[in-house]
Structure formats: structure tokens, C-alpha cells
Design an enzyme around this catalytic site. Structure first.
Site, PDB file in Angstrom:
ATOM      1  N   HIS A 190       0.804  -1.225   0.000  1.00 33.77           N
ATOM      2  CA  HIS A 190       0.000   0.000   0.000  1.00 33.77           C
ATOM      3  C   HIS A 190       0.837   1.275   0.000  1.00 33.77           C
ATOM      4  CE1 HIS A 190      -4.025  -1.667   0.266  1.00 33.77           C
ATOM      5  NE2 HIS A 190      -3.448  -2.667   0.922  1.00 33.77           N
ATOM      6  N   GLU A 220      -8.253   5.054  -6.769  1.00 30.96           N
ATOM      7  CA  GLU A 220      -7.322   5.303  -7.870  1.00 30.96           C
ATOM      8  C   GLU A 220      -8.017   6.037  -9.016  1.00 30.96           C
ATOM      9  OE1 GLU A 220      -8.751   2.551  -6.959  1.00 30.96           O
ATOM     10  OE2 GLU A 220      -8.787   0.994  -8.501  1.00 30.96           O
TER      11      GLU A 220
END
Ligand code: MG
Length: 327
Positions: A190, A220
Site C-alpha cells: 500500500h 485510484e
């Protein structure tokens, strides 16, 4: 620190000036209230003012009221000088907006102490303003990428659409989504994912116009609002972003031969809708098609003809926003 003196009595004025200078202050002197008010209205005025109460033109109280009556100005700390010492006078001075008062004849130690208080209050004021500004930025920015956040995007899109409708100008939006980001996160971690998103934010900002609004929509996914951009321009910009990413510095994030790529959905006003909701929905559906068509491509608006809705059928738009299949 700069201090404004407004005092009509020359002796008092000189004494005051020399004391302040001795203590290291930069001093600006005026001889009446009108002149003082002019200085305080100027560019970058002193933040601390010592005003005599009784002056020709405008007295100290009037100057106080004028200073307090204006909005959006940095705070001015006002010390009122008075030969009067009755309670009612003091109250009138404070009611007019003075922060503090001193009675004449001036005692150096007392004046010095009152100036310290003034400086302390001004410092607190500056800190408050800085904190307020930080909060304002936090409220509209995404902390990771520094781009505008989703809330700001909605507000901005509504506003730009109103403007576009009134001026009869087009407007484009591009919804950009990083391909296979979940896989990237799962394999690279991450933290690496966050760095990639941050870099993508900078990339998007560098590949849009100054007047475009670049926002992180969530995860995203990013939205670029292009005020004034007709369909062709918006689509070309989306295509440029998609292709440029392949040459960008961003490719250092590519893993085991899998390049960093983007899919994008384009929608424009008025072609694909007139509300923020309609445009976002159209761009979202286009983006979904880009994903379905193999990713790393740009798709425009909804091609599916709006099927006539059966009477009593469910509305096309989701009731909760957003609602979409996983990518
Ligand atoms: Mg006077």
C-alpha cells in the site's frame, strides 16, 4: 514591528516616538486622525496603532470605528491615548473598538507593558489565521495527492456548469482510472501504491491546463473538469493523458513488465447531460466501457441509445452515489 502614532500634540508625539524607537520599533507618525486613517487603509499598514483621543479632523474614537467597520483586513491592535480618565470615557473608547487605553501623561514602563500585550495578541491572531487557512486547505484538498478532493469536485462542477450554461459554453470532464491498481497494491504494497497515486496526481496536474480542475475522486480514480472545452478538445486531452503516461517518469512504478496504464471516460456538456450527476454518470459509464474494452484506452459518453423507460420503471441513476461494478 511597525507602529503608527497619531498625535496632534508635537511634544507628546516626539516623546512617544523616541521611546518607541529606543525599544526597537519602526515608527510612522501622523498628526491627525484623517492622516492616520489614510495610513491604516494603505497597502501593508502597521498592525499596531497608538491613537490620541482628541485630534483635529477625525478623533481617535472615529478612527477606531472606521478600522473596526471594515471586513477582510488583517487585525489592527489599537491603543487609545487619553487625558480623560473617567469610567464612561474608557467604556466609550473600548466600545468604539480600541483594544486598550493609556492615560496621559504617559509612563514609559506602562506603555512598554501594554505594547507587549498588543504584540502577544497579534501573534495569537496570526496563529489563528494560519490555522484557519490550513483548515480551509484541508477541507478542499486530498491529503495524499494534494489535488482537490471529491467534495470540492462536486461543488466546482456544479458551479462550472452554471457558468457554462449561462455563457453558452461547452464543458468537458475526464474520469481517469489507474489500471490494475488493486493488483499493484497487493503485490507492491500500500505504501508503494500511495506513492504511485501521488505521482499520478502530479502527472495529471502537469498535463492539464491551468484553468482545469484536477480532483481525486476516490481510490485510484481522478476527475478532471475542463471548463470551456468542447468534445473534441476534451477527448484529445484524455487521449494525450493516456498516451503520455506511458512515457512518463511514472513508469518507474511498473512491475515485472506490467506498465502503468490509464483508462479514461469522457463526457461533455451539453451533449451528455446538463447536471453534474448526469455528466459524472456518463463519464463513469464511458470509463466502464474503456475497462471492458481491455483498458489503456479512452471512451466517450454513453453510446447506448437511451431506451425509452417503461412506465413505472426504476430510474436509471442509482439512488446512492456512486454505485458501480468493481473494476
Ligand atoms: Mg490631542
Amino acid at each position: 514591528m511597525r507602529i503608527l502614532i497619531a498625535e496632534d500634540d508635537p511634544v507628546s508625539r516626539r516623546v512617544l516616538e523616541s521611546m518607541l524607537k529606543k525599544w526597537g520599533y519602526d515608527v510612522e507618525t501622523t498628526t491627525d486622525g484623517l492622516e492616520a486613517w489614510k495610513v491604516l487603509q494603505g497597502q501593508d499598514p502597521p498592525q499596531l496603532a497608538i491613537l490620541d483621543w482628541m485630534m483635529p479632523g477625525m478623533d481617535g474614537l472615529q478612527v477606531c470605528r472606521e478600522v473596526r467597520g471594515r471586513a477582510n483586513h488583517p487585525y489592527c491592535y489599537i491603543l487609545l491615548l487619553t487625558a480623560k480618565g473617567q469610567d464612561s470615557d474608557v467604556i466609550a473608547g473600548l466600545e468604539a473598538g480600541a483594544d486598550d487605553y493609556l492615560t496621559k501623561p504617559l509612563r514609559a514602563n506602562e506603555l512598554r507593558a501594554r505594547l507587549y500585550t498588543g504584540k502577544r495578541i497579534l501573534a495569537v491572531q496570526r496563529e489563528l489565521l494560519a490555522a484557519q487557512e490550513a483548515l480551509r486547505i484541508q477541507a478542499v484538498r486530498d491529503p495524499l495527492t494534494g489535488l482537490f478532493n471529491r467534495r470540492y469536485m462536486h461543488e466546482s462542477l456544479e458551479q462550472e456548469l452554471h457558468r457554462a450554461a449561462r455563457a453558452q459554453l461547452p464543458l468537458g470532464i475526464i474520469m481517469v482510472d489507474l489500471d490494475h491498481f488493486k493488483v499493484f497494491n497487493d503485490t507492491a504494497g500500500h505504501l508503494a501504491g500511495d506513492i504511485l497515486l501521488k505521482d499520478l496526481g502530479s502527472f495529471l496536474q502537469a498535463h492539464t491546463r491551468r484553468e482545469d480542475v484536477v480532483c481525486r475522486y476516490g481510490g485510484e480514480e481522478f476527475v478532471v473538469i475542463l471548463p470551456g472545452a468542447p468534445p473534441g478538445v476534451t477527448e484529445r486531452r484524455a487521449e494525450l493523458i493516456r498516451s503520455a503516461v506511458k512515457e512518463a517518469e511514472l513508469q518507474r512504478h511498473s512491475r515485472s513488465g506490467v506498465a502503468v496504464t490509464l483508462s479514461a471516460g469522457v463526457a461533455t456538456f451539453p451533449e451528455h447531460g446538463s447536471s453534474a450527476m448526469e455528466l459524472l454518470s456518463a463519464a463513469d459509464r464511458a470509463l466502464y466501457r474503456a475497462k471492458a474494452d481491455g483498458r489503456d484506452c479512452v471512451r466517450v459518453g454513453p453510446v447506448e441509445a437511451a431506451a425509452p423507460r417503461a412506465r413505472g420503471a426504476q430510474p436509471e441513476l442509482p439512488s446512492s452515489w456512486p454505485l458501480r461494478p468493481a473494476r
